[in-house]
Scaffold this motif. Structure first.
Motif, mmCIF file in Angstrom:
data_model
loop_
_atom_site.group_PDB
_atom_site.id
_atom_site.type_symbol
_atom_site.label_atom_id
_atom_site.label_comp_id
_atom_site.label_asym_id
_atom_site.label_seq_id
_atom_site.Cartn_x
_atom_site.Cartn_y
_atom_site.Cartn_z
ATOM 1 N N CYS A 15 20.495 86.282 29.325
ATOM 2 C CA CYS A 15 21.618 86.280 28.384
ATOM 3 C C CYS A 15 22.519 85.101 28.731
ATOM 4 N N ILE A 16 23.104 84.506 27.711
ATOM 5 C CA ILE A 16 24.008 83.376 27.900
ATOM 6 C C ILE A 16 25.321 83.667 27.187
ATOM 7 N N SER A 17 26.413 83.421 27.882
ATOM 8 C CA SER A 17 27.748 83.549 27.301
ATOM 9 C C SER A 17 28.537 82.313 27.716
ATOM 10 N N ILE A 18 28.744 81.410 26.778
ATOM 11 C CA ILE A 18 29.454 80.168 27.078
ATOM 12 C C ILE A 18 30.755 80.137 26.284
ATOM 13 N N ALA A 19 31.863 80.026 27.006
ATOM 14 C CA ALA A 19 33.200 79.909 26.409
ATOM 15 C C ALA A 19 33.533 81.090 25.499
ATOM 16 N N VAL A 20 33.209 82.304 25.957
ATOM 17 C CA VAL A 20 33.487 83.512 25.175
ATOM 18 C C VAL A 20 34.412 84.465 25.928
ATOM 19 N N ILE A 21 34.076 84.791 27.155
ATOM 20 C CA ILE A 21 34.735 85.868 27.900
ATOM 21 C C ILE A 21 36.248 85.670 28.001
ATOM 22 N N HIS A 22 36.695 84.455 28.190
ATOM 23 C CA HIS A 22 38.136 84.225 28.361
ATOM 24 C C HIS A 22 38.938 84.515 27.089
ATOM 25 N N HIS A 23 38.279 84.692 25.960
ATOM 26 C CA HIS A 23 38.987 84.998 24.715
ATOM 27 C C HIS A 23 39.379 86.477 24.595
ATOM 28 N N PHE A 24 38.811 87.340 25.418
ATOM 29 C CA PHE A 24 39.185 88.752 25.366
ATOM 30 C C PHE A 24 40.598 88.928 25.907
ATOM 31 N N SER A 25 41.339 89.830 25.304
ATOM 32 C CA SER A 25 42.782 89.924 25.539
ATOM 33 C C SER A 25 43.196 90.523 26.878
ATOM 34 N N LEU A 40 22.062 94.551 28.515
ATOM 35 C CA LEU A 40 20.961 93.989 27.732
ATOM 36 C C LEU A 40 19.831 93.422 28.583
ATOM 37 N N LEU A 41 20.118 93.144 29.859
ATOM 38 C CA LEU A 41 19.133 92.488 30.715
ATOM 39 C C LEU A 41 18.059 93.446 31.225
ATOM 40 N N LYS A 42 16.830 92.950 31.210
ATOM 41 C CA LYS A 42 15.740 93.674 31.863
ATOM 42 C C LYS A 42 15.960 93.616 33.367
ATOM 43 N N THR A 43 15.310 94.491 34.109
ATOM 44 C CA THR A 43 15.378 94.447 35.564
ATOM 45 C C THR A 43 14.941 93.063 36.032
ATOM 46 N N GLY A 44 15.753 92.443 36.863
ATOM 47 C CA GLY A 44 15.457 91.099 37.342
ATOM 48 C C GLY A 44 15.906 90.000 36.391
ATOM 49 N N GLY A 45 16.499 90.379 35.255
ATOM 50 C CA GLY A 45 16.974 89.386 34.297
ATOM 51 C C GLY A 45 18.162 88.610 34.836
ATOM 52 N N GLN A 46 18.465 87.509 34.181
ATOM 53 C CA GLN A 46 19.558 86.658 34.631
ATOM 54 C C GLN A 46 20.539 86.401 33.500
ATOM 55 N N ALA A 47 21.806 86.252 33.879
ATOM 56 C CA ALA A 47 22.852 85.936 32.908
ATOM 57 C C ALA A 47 23.560 84.662 33.342
#
Length: 67
Positions: A15-25, A40-47
């Protein structure tokens, strides 16, 4: 809604989250968004989570969006 993504648990290798998290209040909503990515990640998945620094400045001025 990034806090309730419409995918089954353990559906993705990455999973990729770029420039999103800081927008949460609030810190709680930011953490909930990260937990949703982890769900959402399978076992051993990477974010990859990339956020802007709170103290980020542009032309020696803090962003007007930062309080």
């Amino acid at each position: 809604d990034a806090l309730q993504l419409p995918f089954r648990t353990a559906s993705f290798d990455a999973c990729i989250s770029i420039a999103v998290i800081h927008h949460f209040s609030t810190p709680e909503r930011r953490l909930a968004a990260i937990r949703e990515l982890v769900r959402l990640l399978k076992t051993g998945g990477q974010a990859l989570i990339y956020v802007w620094a709170f103290e980020q400045e542009h032309n020696k001025q803090r962003s007007k969006y930062l309080k």
